[in-house]
Scaffold this active site. Structure first.
Site: not given
Lengths: 470, 445
Positions: A76, A151, A175
């Site tokens: 990420k 996310s 997330s």
């Protein structure tokens, strides 16, 4: 495809020389070239030549001593990587090149795992759909008109699109789990303190967790074994010994107890998801698990607690992007991020602190108790990850309140700190993935991964991949 | 000063700890000795994205030890908090400090002002991090502000007193004593010129009747940028007079923060109450709270060395010194230790050693205590020159001072002193006074 395989399978193939590390890397780049213009999972793809150079070196040595050696992975874009642009999906850091490595990246790199890219996300973790990004939304490989979740939407979509074998996500309020469920992959939100946060760009420091995303629970176990543990650079990382997670995967589930909060399967939950959860419960019964109904009425306050504390912490964490050092000033924050900064600043202000921040912290203690009460009698709690299947792009970002409600099932575990494993458990009629989560006591990832693995031995949801990925 | 008013003074003192590394990272803690700006820096003290603070154990221990030396209670639970504000020298946008649960609370320090003994309350002692340093310069003809982060994250202790001080002189005495204790604990250089000790008096003035009734004034003025004890005294005096003048007109001085202009000897307004910041304190989530065992606190207590008060009393008793001498000897721990090392051999009287250290200004930096003792011994040896040589010198003095000789023979005792002095001068003090006198008396009979 090699990338359809699990880490263990790929490792064996590498050892047997069925294929080389270069071939695996070539395949991931091929898939990126083929699919990512539509999916948009990556913010930064590493220079292929230099990545292949690393792969060649691994092939030349043919050591593959570690299970992760030669295995491609993505991060990420919230993890700082020395010399590699790290944006946190925000224009504020659009040109930011970090000077140091996040601990999790360093550990994986040292083992010979091969970084392919820095993936899309909601900026600063602010969102559950990867639409709140300055690098264009990530599209769901199962239906390109829909979001990948967030996310950590980029990493999840990249795995579904076979652009990587595993990923490191970051979970502050769902997330990792939310995009895992919506992209039909397996993701683990670890216990707070299980994995070092050093080098993970902070959203809400007391909720942030660094965790693995993979195709299977077994993959997650392999990764977690290697990234967990005390880090002298993170005072909140735990001294709790790191178990050999893979050693417990094959344990029988007979005698295990799972709690099913029936009151959470009512209003607002998509009926198809509800059915998938109930079917999963039956599957657990079949595996010898006693599934018992419980209730968690406190859940009604979960979003309120989360959306006071997380904005408070983020308002402080984002103060350093003051326009002096990172080139781009605060006008580059998105509306959603500005909203969270404003709410947090307000809730911490003199005269409001007691009514908001302190009250939310007190409620947090009640949540800790509520989870303890149930988990003292059960090995895990089973519940959905998302109330709905993946939404159509534009749906959530255009409706801030709906955007928050989408986090209903995933925001209470972070304030409590407990681990939660998201596992694929079915599809809607429209072929959209459904995920369930298994929540355990602090530092019982071992048990959750065991349950997840045994479930995946008798189901094949996790083996399915999007039609477009051929 | 107007007798109808009482100054009400509290102090806030910041002290940089001299730990080897910074408060929350491994960077070298030596901002003053750094050859260049921004060399003792890392992701943590630069506040880079993703970096996390890890508290310096030594700094925490020293803060507790200081708290104990100031007679504070050490709560068994403590935590760090974030103090949020913007300033370019604060890279994270917040300072890690302690808000409502500091390491040490509720202590005191006894001082003697004139003949009066007073107890000054210590509200709290807490630990935080220092900021970077801004420099305003002209580079290539452009006016710019430069930031040096060498000081960013240096451990900083804040000591806050109760508003118990009633005069600038009391404040000065208190500060000197606090400074002495910090130096004794060897936790900071507490050098005001270098800024490793910073003083911020909080001043207000009350009508005597009200302050006797225990009522505090409804305002206070904080003065910043003071870098010496005497400036602190001057700033307080300046403020007290300013407040009285305002109160005399029937108004109330404004609550504000003022700066001290040492050149002009005045204070000036910096920030009013309306401009006061809301720091939005909240618990620092990156650092777990700290819980102590009673046994740990006791072990900290055992690490506190003998402090000035106790040492002073002991010196007076053990070495039979005057209070005046003992005060000077115990002012600095190193001097006291030097004295004790020299006195321990007992070959030279303690009083003589004191005399050499205080009055003769023996160079204790160059001489070891043992060397000093030897020096004193050699200098005070009786008749350290051969008798024959001494007799020759005495004869010479007698023959060259006929008038003094005549005076002495006429019964003038002072003439003997004169002759004795002449001999001592000639022998450069090597002669023993008694021996010389006896020889002189024999020769002049």
């Amino acid at each position: 495809m090699i990338t359809d395989k699990t880490i263990k399978e790929i490792h064996s193939g590498l050892k047997r020389r069925d294929y080389s590390c270069v071939e695996i890397i070539e395949e991931t780049y091929k898939n990126i070239e083929k699919y990512d213009s539509e999916i948009n999972s990556a913010i930064t793809v590493l220079d292929k030549k230099s990545v292949l150079k690393k792969a060649k070196a691994i092939d030349a040595e043919h050591k593959v001593s570690d299970l992760l050696c030669g295995i491609p992975f993505v991060l990420k874009d919230a993890y700082v990587t020395r010399g590699i642009r790290t944006t946190c999906a925000s224009n504020v850091l659009a040109d930011y090149i970090p000077q140091y490595n996040a601990t999790v990246y360093k550990k994986l790199n040292d083992l010979g795992a091969v970084l392919i890219g820095k993936m899309n996300q909601d900026a600063w973790g602010h969102g559950g759909s990867t639409e709140n990004t300055d690098f264009a939304p990530t599209h769901n490989p199962w239906d390109l008109t829909r979001v990948a979740g967030g996310s950590s939407g980029g990493p999840a979509a990249a795995l579904a699109g076979r652009m990587s074998v595993f990923a490191i996500g970051e979970d502050t309020g769902g997330s990792i789990r939310n995009p895992a469920a919506w992209c039909n992959i397996t993701g683990l939100k670890v216990s707070y303190g299980r994995v070092s946060r050093y080098g993970s760009i902070a959203y809400a420091s007391s909720f942030d967790t660094v965790g693995p995303m993979g195709k299977t629970a077994e993959d997650c176990a392999i990764i977690l074994e290697r990234i967990a543990g005390k880090d002298p650079y993170d005072a909140t990382s735990s001294l709790n010994p790191v178990p050999t997670y893979t050693a417990s995967l094959d344990k029988t589930l007979k005698g295990k107890k799972i709690a099913l909060p029936k009151d959470l399967l009512g209003k607002g939950l998509d009926p198809e998801i509800k059915n998938a959860i109930l079917e999963a419960a039956e599957k657990f019964n079949f595996l010898g698990v006693a599934v018992e109904e419980v209730s968690m009425p406190i859940f009604d306050y979960g979003l309120a607690v989360y959306y006071v504390i997380a904005p408070c912490e983020t308002s402080s964490n984002l103060a350093r992007y003051d326009g002096i050092r990172y080139g781009n000033d605060r006008s580059n924050f998105t509306e959603e991020t500005m909203r969270r900064i404003m709410i947090g600043t307000y809730a911490l202000s003199a005269g409001y602190y007691d009514a908001f921040y302190r009250k939310a912290q007190k409620a947090r203690t009640l949540f800790i108790k509520a989870y303890q009460d149930i988990l003292s009698k059960f090995d895990a709690i089973l519940m959905p990850v998302n109330p709905t299947p993946p939404t159509v792009i534009g749906e959530l970002i255009g409706d801030p309140l709906q955007n928050l409600l989408a986090d209903f099932y995933t925001v209470t575990q972070n304030p409590v700190g407990v681990p939660s494993l998201a596992v694929p458990c079915g599809f809607t009629k429209n072929k959209l993935p459904i995920g369930m989560q298994l929540i355990g006591k602090m530092f019982t990832e071992e048990i959750l991964l065991n349950i997840g693995h045994q479930y995946q031995l008798v189901t094949d949801w996790h083996k399915k991949k999007p039609e477009m990925i051929s | 000063m107007n007798k109808n008013y009482h100054p009400i003074i509290g102090m806030e003192i910041h002290v940089e700890l001299k730990t080897a590394s910074k408060m929350f990272c491994g960077c070298k803690n030596d901002p003053f000795g750094a050859p260049k700006p921004n060399i003792y820096t890392c992701p943590v003290c630069l506040g880079l994205p993703g970096a996390l603070p890890v508290p310096n154990r030594k700094a925490v221990e020293w803060c507790i030890i200081l708290g104990l030396a100031l007679n504070c209670d050490i709560p068994l639970f403590s935590k760090f908090d974030r103090k949020n504000y913007f300033y370019p020298d604060l890279p994270k946008g917040y300072q890690i400090s302690q808000y409502d649960q500091p390491f040490a609370v509720g202590g005191y320090l006894n001082i003697t002002s004139g003949k009066e003994k007073k107890r000054i309350g210590i509200t709290r002692v807490h630990l935080e991090e220092d900021t970077g340093k801004l420099m305003h310069a002209t580079v290539d003809g452009k006016k710019v502000s430069l930031i040096d982060f060498n000081r960013s994250g240096v451990p900083l202790v804040e000591i806050v007193t109760e508003p118990d001080l009633r005069s600038s002189e009391e404040a000065r005495i208190f500060l000197k004593k606090l400074h002495q204790i910090i130096r004794y604990l060897e936790i900071s250089d507490a050098d005001m010129e270098k800024g490793t000790m910073r003083l911020e008096p909080n001043i207000s003035v009350s009508e005597v009747s009200k302050s006797r009734a225990g009522e505090l004034p409804p305002y206070k003025v904080e003065v910043k940028n003071i870098n010496s004890f005497s400036f602190a005294k001057k700033a307080i005096d300046y403020e007290v007079n300013r407040h009285i003048a305002i109160l005399e007109t029937g108004s109330l001085p404004e609550q504000e923060t003022r700066g001290w202009d040492e050149k002009k000897g005045i204070t000036f307004s910096q920030r009013s109450k309306e401009e006061a910041q809301d720091y939005r304190y909240f618990p620092e989530p990156d650092i777990p709270p700290i819980r102590w065992q009673k046994s740990q606190i006791n072990s900290f207590k055992s690490q506190i060395p003998e402090l000035p008060d106790r040492k002073l009393t002991r010196f007076i008793k053990e070495y039979v010194l005057s209070e005046y001498d003992a005060v000077i000897l115990t002012d600095e721990k190193a001097v006291a230790a030097y004295f004790e090392k020299a006195a321990i051999s007992k070959t030279v009287p303690a009083k003589t050693i004191t005399n050499w250290i205080i009055n003769k200004k023996a160079d204790i930096k160059k001489l070891s205590p043992e060397e000093l003792v030897k020096l004193i011994q050699s200098k005070s040896q009786v008749s350290s020159m051969p008798d024959k040589e001494l007799e020759e010198i005495i004869s010479k003095i007698i023959s060259s001072n006929p008038k003094a000789v005549a005076d002495y023979r006429a019964g003038k005792e002072t003439a003997m002193m004169f002759l004795l002095g002449q001999v001592m001068r000639e022998t450069r003090g090597r002669a023993d006074a008694n021996t010389t006198r006896k020889i002189l008396e024999t020769k002049l009979k």
